[in-house]
Design an enzyme around this catalytic site. Structure first.
Site, mmCIF file in Angstrom:
data_model
loop_
_atom_site.group_PDB
_atom_site.id
_atom_site.type_symbol
_atom_site.label_atom_id
_atom_site.label_comp_id
_atom_site.label_asym_id
_atom_site.label_seq_id
_atom_site.Cartn_x
_atom_site.Cartn_y
_atom_site.Cartn_z
ATOM 1 N N GLU A 3 0.841 -1.204 0.000
ATOM 2 C CA GLU A 3 0.000 0.000 0.000
ATOM 3 C C GLU A 3 0.875 1.253 0.000
ATOM 4 O O GLU A 3 1.840 1.350 0.758
ATOM 5 C CB GLU A 3 -0.897 -0.015 1.237
ATOM 6 C CG GLU A 3 -1.769 1.211 1.396
ATOM 7 C CD GLU A 3 -2.502 1.251 2.733
ATOM 8 O OE1 GLU A 3 -3.431 2.063 2.864
ATOM 9 O OE2 GLU A 3 -2.135 0.468 3.644
ATOM 10 N N LYS B 216 -9.396 2.417 -2.934
ATOM 11 C CA LYS B 216 -9.862 1.937 -1.636
ATOM 12 C C LYS B 216 -11.220 2.546 -1.312
ATOM 13 O O LYS B 216 -11.405 3.762 -1.377
ATOM 14 C CB LYS B 216 -8.846 2.293 -0.544
ATOM 15 C CG LYS B 216 -9.205 1.737 0.826
ATOM 16 C CD LYS B 216 -8.128 2.096 1.852
ATOM 17 C CE LYS B 216 -8.463 1.519 3.219
ATOM 18 N NZ LYS B 216 -7.458 1.892 4.241
ATOM 19 N N CYS C 205 -5.383 -2.441 2.837
ATOM 20 C CA CYS C 205 -5.299 -2.279 4.287
ATOM 21 C C CYS C 205 -6.415 -3.048 4.984
ATOM 22 O O CYS C 205 -6.598 -4.232 4.769
ATOM 23 C CB CYS C 205 -5.302 -0.804 4.649
ATOM 24 S SG CYS C 205 -4.896 -0.477 6.390
#
Length: 531
Positions: free
Chosen positions: A296, A358, A408
């Protein structure tokens, strides 16, 4: 009944009465202590035997509540202790930029624990209310408490975008065998049997129950985790040997650079961090890889605005393969507009083949709720709040089986790691950065959630962290290879195949959560009638 037996039962009943009779701060302090004790069963300690005294004692306390308010306060105190101990590591993120945020660390930990404790408070209130309305005692009350706990965990995973971190079923993540039951009913089923087993011994101190029936129920409850292990051992015995079922012609290189969070976004160091990951990607064996995967925000630039950088990075991309890496994204025509935390697939021609934004953002980390009212800025670099992406997607790239990208903590949501409307993925990709949380419990808890998702969905999971635990996990949750927390390194591995048969949970998803609650209701009715 012999005198010795009567003496033992009198001793237990005496202690139960004392626990139930506690009031005021003593009652709340003991409940908070029990909550903290239960948190020690979570990763990475896995002291799961402590769940029995923790839940049995607080269940006896619940028996002393005279009204719903008292029951809720006991649950709130239990939850406050549980989440303060289990989530202490959240405060470490406030020390990355200590000059600006260290003052907020104690408020963040205590506020988070107190807020999340409202869910156990609801579980205790529900138990009291149902028990009072239906006159539940003994085993029926234990099952009602476990069902109420399951309701609270489900709501915690949904309310205000949800935070299903450290669901109590994750205490079994210390081995692949003990986690396999999640393929049938998700982590929810593990949570249910865990609370029943941990709470059941409390009924041995209830004088109204026949000793034989009480002992039988406790033995049966304590056998539930053993039965779960037995199922897991059988399931793994039927599974292909570790590392044997792999996708042909897909050879991955995972890169974990372990860059400290305090240094990650420093302007004078960003180019060096990028070069470091390039060198690791080109280490011996690169010529045999088909795809390179970084973590990430591994690329500390807005990659969509850097065509020169795209061409330079193409030099490390294997012919016909991709560099899959995290970086920020903006629209070229709106450089000051929306900004996304994204995953890019960069081809060997230097062109971006696919992106994923995301969708499930971290409050205060990636955006600030009620920013105008609170006057608070987010912890991550930059002043702008991130924009959420459209949701789960299945990415299809030539030469790779379709996969579901997860950035995440998107991996912590049971039943919500793949798109229901797109082509079914053949593997999960989780890129993350746990460097925020130092050498703490957080990265281990995050990793346990990722393994559970692999088992639930029957899909292999590739996990790449800047720092944390990078790993190749097969569709049975078995770790084929990993890089440990704080270690710098690479993993060269083949992509495991998805399980031959879809799991029950993968087919039914969170509908099984509702089925489990319905079954609990039926069991409560039977126990109430015949116990």
């Amino acid at each position: 009944m012999t005198a010795d037996t009567g003496g033992r039962e009198g001793w237990r009943q005496g202690w139960a009465r004392r626990l139930a009779a506690l009031t005021g701060w003593r009652r709340l302090a003991l409940a908070a202590f029990c909550g903290g004790l239960a948190a020690l069963a979570l990763p990475p300690l896995y002291l799961f035997p402590l769940l029995v005294p923790a839940f049995a004692v607080v269940f006896c306390q619940l028996g002393g509540a005279r009204n719903g308010r008292q029951a809720a306060l006991i649950g709130w105190a239990f939850g406050s202790g549980h989440f303060a101990v289990g989530l202490y590591w959240v405060g470490i993120a406030f020390l990355v930029d200590a000059e600006r945020f260290a003052w907020a660390m104690p408020f963040a930990i205590s506020g988070l624990a107190a807020g999340l404790a409202l869910f156990p408070a609801l579980a205790f209130w529900l138990t009291f209310w149902v028990a009072a309305k239906s006159r539940l005692t003994g085993p029926a009350r234990v099952v009602a408490f476990a069902a109420a706990w399951l309701v609270s965990e489900g709501l915690r995973g949904w309310v205000l975008t949800g935070f299903p971190w450290n669901l109590i079923g994750s205490v079994w993540a210390f081995s692949a065998e003990t986690m396999q039951l999640s393929s049938l009913g998700g982590v929810w089923l593990l949570s249910l049997i865990t609370v029943i087993a941990a709470t059941a011994p409390a009924i041995l101190a209830q004088p109204a129950l026949r000793p034989g029936r009480a002992y039988a129920f406790v033995c049966l409850a304590l056998l539930l985790p053993a039965g779960s292990w037995g199922y897991g051992a059988w399931r793994l015995a039927e599974a292909p040997a570790v590392g044997t079922a792999v996708v042909e012609e897909v050879r991955l290189r995972l890169v974990q650079p372990s860059i400290p969070q305090k240094l990650k976004w420093r302007r004078d160091l960003r180019a060096g961090h990028l070069r470091q990951q390039v060198r690791m990607s080109l280490a011996p064996g690169h010529e045999d890889r088909t795809h390179i995967i970084w973590a990430e925000t591994a690329i500390p630039y807005v990659l969509s605005m850097e065509p020169v950088l795209q061409r330079e990075l193409a030099a490390i991309v294997p012919p016909g393969g991709y560099l899959i890496a995290g970086a920020l994204r903006v629209l070229p025509e709106q450089p000051d507009g929306p900004i996304w935390n994204s995953l890019y697939a960069l081809g060997s021609d230097g062109k971006i083949a696919a992106t994923f934004d995301k969708a499930h953002l971290v409050p205060f980390g990636e955006y600030v709720p009620l920013r105008a009212l609170l006057g608070f800025t987010k912890l991550t670099a930059g002043s702008r709040d991130f924009t959420p992406g459209p949701g789960l997607q299945t990415l299809k790239l030539p030469g790779l089986p379709a996969f579901s990208p997860l950035i995440c903590y998107e991996v912590i949501f049971p039943g919500r790691v793949k798109s229901a409307s797109a082509e079914a993925p053949r593997w999960l990709l989780n890129v993350t950065n746990d460097a925020w949380f130092g050498d703490s419990s957080g990265p281990y808890q995050h990793f346990a959630s990722a393994r559970l998702r692999a088992i639930e969905e029957g899909l292999p999971l590739i996990r790449v962290a800047n720092n944390g635990i990078s790993a190749v996990i097969d569709s049975y949750g078995r770790v084929i290879d990993q890089i440990n927390l704080n270690d710098r390194g690479i993993i060269d591995a083949e992509l495991p195949e998805a399980a031959e048969a879809k799991t029950l949970y993968s087919n039914a998803g969170n509908w099984l959560y509702l089925v489990e609650l319905i079954i609990c209701t039926c069991v409560i009715f039977v126990l109430r009638r015949f116990a």
